[in-house]
Design an enzyme around this catalytic site. Structure first.
Site, PDB file in Angstrom:
ATOM      1  N   ASP A 126       0.855  -1.187   0.000  1.00 14.48           N
ATOM      2  CA  ASP A 126       0.000   0.000   0.000  1.00 14.48           C
ATOM      3  C   ASP A 126       0.900   1.250   0.000  1.00 14.48           C
ATOM      4  O   ASP A 126       1.741   1.402   0.905  1.00 14.48           O
ATOM      5  CB  ASP A 126      -0.875  -0.039   1.277  1.00 14.48           C
ATOM      6  CG  ASP A 126      -1.786   1.182   1.399  1.00 14.48           C
ATOM      7  OD1 ASP A 126      -1.636   2.140   0.602  1.00 14.48           O
ATOM      8  OD2 ASP A 126      -2.636   1.172   2.318  1.00 14.48           O
ATOM      9  N   GLU A 137      30.115   5.953   5.304  1.00 11.88           N
ATOM     10  CA  GLU A 137      30.093   4.520   5.598  1.00 11.88           C
ATOM     11  C   GLU A 137      29.948   3.756   4.286  1.00 11.88           C
ATOM     12  O   GLU A 137      29.569   2.599   4.274  1.00 11.88           O
ATOM     13  CB  GLU A 137      29.002   4.169   6.605  1.00 11.88           C
ATOM     14  CG  GLU A 137      27.623   4.665   6.265  1.00 11.88           C
ATOM     15  CD  GLU A 137      26.613   4.336   7.346  1.00 11.88           C
ATOM     16  OE1 GLU A 137      26.473   3.154   7.694  1.00 11.88           O
ATOM     17  OE2 GLU A 137      25.958   5.269   7.844  1.00 11.88           O
ATOM     18  N   CYS A 167      26.254   6.415  10.649  1.00 12.24           N
ATOM     19  CA  CYS A 167      25.726   7.741  10.286  1.00 12.24           C
ATOM     20  C   CYS A 167      26.209   8.847  11.216  1.00 12.24           C
ATOM     21  O   CYS A 167      25.892  10.023  11.007  1.00 12.24           O
ATOM     22  CB  CYS A 167      24.202   7.712  10.279  1.00 12.24           C
ATOM     23  SG  CYS A 167      23.546   6.426   9.235  1.00 12.24           S
ATOM     24  N   SER A 224      16.990  -1.429  15.411  1.00 10.59           N
ATOM     25  CA  SER A 224      17.567  -0.125  15.046  1.00 10.59           C
ATOM     26  C   SER A 224      16.610   1.009  15.418  1.00 10.59           C
ATOM     27  O   SER A 224      17.041   2.046  15.926  1.00 10.59           O
ATOM     28  CB  SER A 224      17.948  -0.083  13.564  1.00 10.59           C
ATOM     29  OG  SER A 224      16.807  -0.041  12.734  1.00 10.59           O
ATOM     30  N   HIS A 253      18.923  13.108  12.972  1.00 12.14           N
ATOM     31  CA  HIS A 253      19.361  12.182  11.924  1.00 12.14           C
ATOM     32  C   HIS A 253      18.078  11.576  11.348  1.00 12.14           C
ATOM     33  O   HIS A 253      17.199  11.149  12.106  1.00 12.14           O
ATOM     34  CB  HIS A 253      20.264  11.089  12.508  1.00 12.14           C
ATOM     35  CG  HIS A 253      20.450   9.933  11.573  1.00 12.14           C
ATOM     36  ND1 HIS A 253      20.951  10.096  10.309  1.00 12.14           N
ATOM     37  CD2 HIS A 253      20.153   8.608  11.691  1.00 12.14           C
ATOM     38  CE1 HIS A 253      20.979   8.922   9.693  1.00 12.14           C
ATOM     39  NE2 HIS A 253      20.505   8.009  10.514  1.00 12.14           N
ATOM     40  N   LYS A 312       9.159   9.689  15.628  1.00 11.26           N
ATOM     41  CA  LYS A 312       8.897   8.689  16.673  1.00 11.26           C
ATOM     42  C   LYS A 312       9.721   9.024  17.927  1.00 11.26           C
ATOM     43  O   LYS A 312       9.225   8.931  19.048  1.00 11.26           O
ATOM     44  CB  LYS A 312       9.339   7.299  16.207  1.00 11.26           C
ATOM     45  CG  LYS A 312       8.405   6.572  15.271  1.00 11.26           C
ATOM     46  CD  LYS A 312       9.204   5.372  14.757  1.00 11.26           C
ATOM     47  CE  LYS A 312       8.521   4.493  13.794  1.00 11.26           C
ATOM     48  NZ  LYS A 312       7.921   3.317  14.389  1.00 11.26           N
ATOM     49  N   ASN A 365      17.537   8.437   2.700  1.00 12.93           N
ATOM     50  CA  ASN A 365      18.605   8.453   3.698  1.00 12.93           C
ATOM     51  C   ASN A 365      19.942   8.828   3.058  1.00 12.93           C
ATOM     52  O   ASN A 365      20.325   8.253   2.042  1.00 12.93           O
ATOM     53  CB  ASN A 365      18.710   7.052   4.341  1.00 12.93           C
ATOM     54  CG  ASN A 365      19.509   7.073   5.645  1.00 12.93           C
ATOM     55  OD1 ASN A 365      20.090   8.102   6.007  1.00 12.93           O
ATOM     56  ND2 ASN A 365      19.520   5.952   6.338  1.00 12.93           N
TER      57      ASN A 365
HETATM   58  N1  CAA Z   1      -0.685   3.028   5.828  1.00 11.26           N
HETATM   59  C1  CAA Z   1      -0.041   3.776   6.748  1.00 11.26           C
HETATM   60  N2  CAA Z   1       0.963   3.282   7.530  1.00 11.26           N
HETATM   61  C2  CAA Z   1       1.329   2.010   7.343  1.00 11.26           C
HETATM   62  C3  CAA Z   1       0.684   1.174   6.418  1.00 11.26           C
HETATM   63  C4  CAA Z   1      -0.362   1.737   5.618  1.00 11.26           C
HETATM   64  N3  CAA Z   1      -0.999   1.020   4.699  1.00 11.26           N
HETATM   65  N4  CAA Z   1       1.274  -0.038   6.460  1.00 11.26           N
HETATM   66  C5  CAA Z   1       2.240   0.023   7.423  1.00 11.26           C
HETATM   67  N5  CAA Z   1       2.261   1.250   7.957  1.00 11.26           N
HETATM   68  C6  CAA Z   1       3.151   1.766   9.000  1.00 11.26           C
HETATM   69  C7  CAA Z   1       3.350   0.822  10.154  1.00 11.26           C
HETATM   70  O1  CAA Z   1       2.285   0.857  11.072  1.00 11.26           O
HETATM   71  C8  CAA Z   1       4.646   1.361  10.716  1.00 11.26           C
HETATM   72  O2  CAA Z   1       4.386   2.513  11.473  1.00 11.26           O
HETATM   73  P1  CAA Z   1       4.999   2.643  12.967  1.00 11.26           P
HETATM   74  O3  CAA Z   1       6.486   2.444  12.826  1.00 11.26           O
HETATM   75  O4  CAA Z   1       4.621   4.019  13.374  1.00 11.26           O
HETATM   76  O5  CAA Z   1       4.383   1.571  13.767  1.00 11.26           O
HETATM   77  C9  CAA Z   1       5.427   1.824   9.489  1.00 11.26           C
HETATM   78  O6  CAA Z   1       4.445   1.923   8.435  1.00 11.26           O
HETATM   79  C10 CAA Z   1       6.506   0.868   9.050  1.00 11.26           C
HETATM   80  O7  CAA Z   1       5.939  -0.393   8.976  1.00 11.26           O
HETATM   81  P2  CAA Z   1       6.764  -1.686   9.378  1.00 11.26           P
HETATM   82  O8  CAA Z   1       7.420  -1.500  10.706  1.00 11.26           O
HETATM   83  O9  CAA Z   1       5.882  -2.871   9.165  1.00 11.26           O
HETATM   84  O10 CAA Z   1       7.863  -1.610   8.239  1.00 11.26           O
HETATM   85  P3  CAA Z   1       8.966  -2.624   7.843  1.00 11.26           P
HETATM   86  O11 CAA Z   1       8.882  -3.904   8.606  1.00 11.26           O
HETATM   87  O12 CAA Z   1       8.896  -2.683   6.364  1.00 11.26           O
HETATM   88  O13 CAA Z   1      10.337  -1.911   8.302  1.00 11.26           O
HETATM   89  C11 CAA Z   1      12.059  -0.311   8.644  1.00 11.26           C
HETATM   90  C12 CAA Z   1      10.566  -0.522   8.359  1.00 11.26           C
HETATM   91  C13 CAA Z   1      12.449  -1.023   9.933  1.00 11.26           C
HETATM   92  C14 CAA Z   1      12.291   1.172   8.788  1.00 11.26           C
HETATM   93  C15 CAA Z   1      12.876  -0.869   7.455  1.00 11.26           C
HETATM   94  O14 CAA Z   1      12.593  -0.116   6.310  1.00 11.26           O
HETATM   95  C16 CAA Z   1      14.369  -0.855   7.710  1.00 11.26           C
HETATM   96  O15 CAA Z   1      14.922  -1.813   8.234  1.00 11.26           O
HETATM   97  N6  CAA Z   1      15.097   0.249   7.315  1.00 11.26           N
HETATM   98  C17 CAA Z   1      16.528   0.351   7.504  1.00 11.26           C
HETATM   99  C18 CAA Z   1      16.923   0.542   8.967  1.00 11.26           C
HETATM  100  C19 CAA Z   1      16.603   1.925   9.496  1.00 11.26           C
HETATM  101  O16 CAA Z   1      16.467   2.894   8.765  1.00 11.26           O
HETATM  102  N7  CAA Z   1      16.506   2.028  10.827  1.00 11.26           N
HETATM  103  C20 CAA Z   1      16.290   3.301  11.454  1.00 11.26           C
HETATM  104  C21 CAA Z   1      17.088   3.473  12.716  1.00 11.26           C
HETATM  105  S1  CAA Z   1      18.807   3.086  12.401  1.00 11.26           S
HETATM  106  C22 CAA Z   1      19.507   4.546  11.873  1.00 11.26           C
HETATM  107  O17 CAA Z   1      18.956   5.581  12.024  1.00 11.26           O
HETATM  108  C23 CAA Z   1      20.843   4.490  11.182  1.00 11.26           C
HETATM  109  C24 CAA Z   1      20.609   4.489   9.728  1.00 11.26           C
HETATM  110  O18 CAA Z   1      20.598   5.546   9.096  1.00 11.26           O
HETATM  111  C25 CAA Z   1      20.387   3.210   9.057  1.00 11.26           C
END
Ligand code: CAA
Length: 384
Positions: free
Chosen positions: A29, A79, A111, A201, A233, A242, A275
């Site tokens: 979605d 990185e 980062c 993370s 960041h 968040k 990012n």
């Molecule tokens: N409509 C609106 N919202 C929706 C939705 C829909 N149809 N479907 C899902 N969502 C929402 C979920 O409810 C969730 O919201 P919340 O976090 O507020 O609960 C959000 O979308 C994301 O959904 P998921 O958690 O299910 O997403 P995911 O399992 O695909 O993973 C992620 C998301 C963890 C960010 C993944 O993309 C990821 O691993 N990214 C890389 C790691 C990262 O960026 N981590 C951040 C901290 S680490 C850091 O900052 C260093 C760095 O730069 C990497």
């Protein structure tokens, strides 16, 4: 004397994809990406553009001949290094034409590296007020096609010139740092993409912010009201929000609204880029400075830096009178607006078309500072 950011600019490659297109291709979605993750577009690079071309493009536009003669330290934070030994800053030093009697080195801690570079620069200029230090945070954020992290990729660089009596942001001596040995995101030598525990993370980012914020309140005796805005960041734009929400509960409704409005202004650019890893906090700062009508000279901006692994730092800077005049808002908006939108098919082809530095070859990318040639594993670049 104050020390801080005198000039700041960003560069992103001239291509992007739309997150609605990516969502359709991945059978997700689109609201998950636009609302749940908070991303509208994502910067895409070709194999002839790397962290050095981004860094050179970001820095070239802000440096004068006088700057090039005065800079005595060139720092690259990344990185996505292209060599295990030689620092990208040494190549950058040549491409930009910085005077020879300078030191050049590369910094790594996920980062967080850009902040380590900025703090080094601040300390150096404090000791040597006549010096100028160039700090460039440059990265390619890639997790792989169809991976969980795919919607949080991006690419580009932010360049900052640190001087005495800066024209944009004077940095305060109020850092609260935090180190925790955690495997939330890491990239073992030889791996093309990072290994990432997404939920860990997210969790580590939020608890790190809570810890440094609480310690900042205790140590520096500050409250939310002492900050005109906070910049974060931004691995994806929902992440900073968040963390912010986790500490906002104790604030009044008006205070929550004020600080969340500034947060929205700080993510305008990241929503369109994704990012930048080391550069993300500073892209957020730039977005805030160039898209907010509410900032005033003298006011304090709090900055939260986070590098997985994990190192965090919360610090602040004060806006200098007439800081708006030292920004390049129009150029940045044009840079984003003039990019070409790619289809998901083209993005996937570009993603898989990797640079092979073991084969000598020429390229005909006419973009300034693109890679022109590989010879004996060494990259050469088209100058500006
Ligand atoms: N409509 C609106 N919202 C929706 C939705 C829909 N149809 N479907 C899902 N969502 C929402 C979920 O409810 C969730 O919201 P919340 O976090 O507020 O609960 C959000 O979308 C994301 O959904 P998921 O958690 O299910 O997403 P995911 O399992 O695909 O993973 C992620 C998301 C963890 C960010 C993944 O993309 C990821 O691993 N990214 C890389 C790691 C990262 O960026 N981590 C951040 C901290 S680490 C850091 O900052 C260093 C760095 O730069 C990497």
């Amino acid at each position: 004397m104050t020390v801080g950011i005198d000039k700041i600019s960003f560069f992103v490659p001239p291509y992007y994809i739309d997150m609605t297109d990516l969502a359709h291709a991945r059978d997700v979605d689109p609201n998950k990406f636009h609302i749940g993750i908070g991303q509208d577009q994502m910067a895409i690079n070709t194999k002839t553009q790397d962290i050095i071309t981004f860094a050179a493009n970001a820095a070239k536009t802000i440096l004068t001949e006088e700057d090039l003669e005065t800079i005595d330290t060139v720092i690259v934070a990344t990185e996505s290094g292209i060599d295990e030994s030689k620092a990208a800053s040494v190549v950058l030093h040549r491409l930009l034409g910085v005077q020879p009697f300078a030191r050049s080195f590369e910094i790594k801690e996920a980062c967080y590296g850009g902040t380590a570079g900025l703090q080094f620069a601040k300390n150096h200029v404090t000791l040597h007020p006549e010096s100028k230090v160039l700090v460039v945070a440059t990265d390619i954020a890639r997790y792989g096609l169809n991976s969980g992290g795919e919607p949080t990729q991006g690419a580009g660089a932010v360049a900052m010139l640190v001087t005495a009596n800066p024209r944009i942001l004077s940095l305060n001596d109020d850092s609260v740092m935090l180190t925790q040995d955690i495997y939330d995101f890491w990239r073992p030598v030889g791996h093309d993409y990072p290994l990432v525990d997404g939920p860990l993370s997210n969790e580590t980012y939020i608890q790190s912010f809570q810890k440094v914020w609480e310690e900042n309140k205790r140590r520096n005796k500050r409250q939310m009201a002492d900050y005109q805005a906070l910049a974060f960041h931004i691995p994806y734009t929902k992440m900073g929000k968040k963390a912010l929400l986790a500490i906002l509960e104790e604030e009044t409704e008006a205070e929550q609204e004020r600080i969340l409005s500034r947060y929205e202004e700080s993510i305008v650019y990241s929503r369109r880029v994704g990012n930048l890893y080391t550069g993300s906090l500073y892209l957020g700062l730039l977005s805030l400075l160039e898209n907010s009508e509410e900032l005033s000279a003298g006011s304090r901006i709090g900055l939260f830096s986070y590098g997985s692994g994990a190192v965090s730092e919360f610090f602040s800077g004060n806006l200098v009178p007439d800081f708006e005049k030292a920004l390049c808002k129009n150029r940045h908006h044009t840079l984003l607006d003039q990019r070409e939108k790619l289809t998901i098919e083209t993005y996937e082809q570009l993603f898989q078309d990797k640079l092979n530095t073991d084969t000598d070859q020429f390229f005909d990318d006419n973009t300034p500072f693109s890679i022109t040639e590989i010879k004996n594993t060494v990259r050469d670049y088209r100058p500006f």
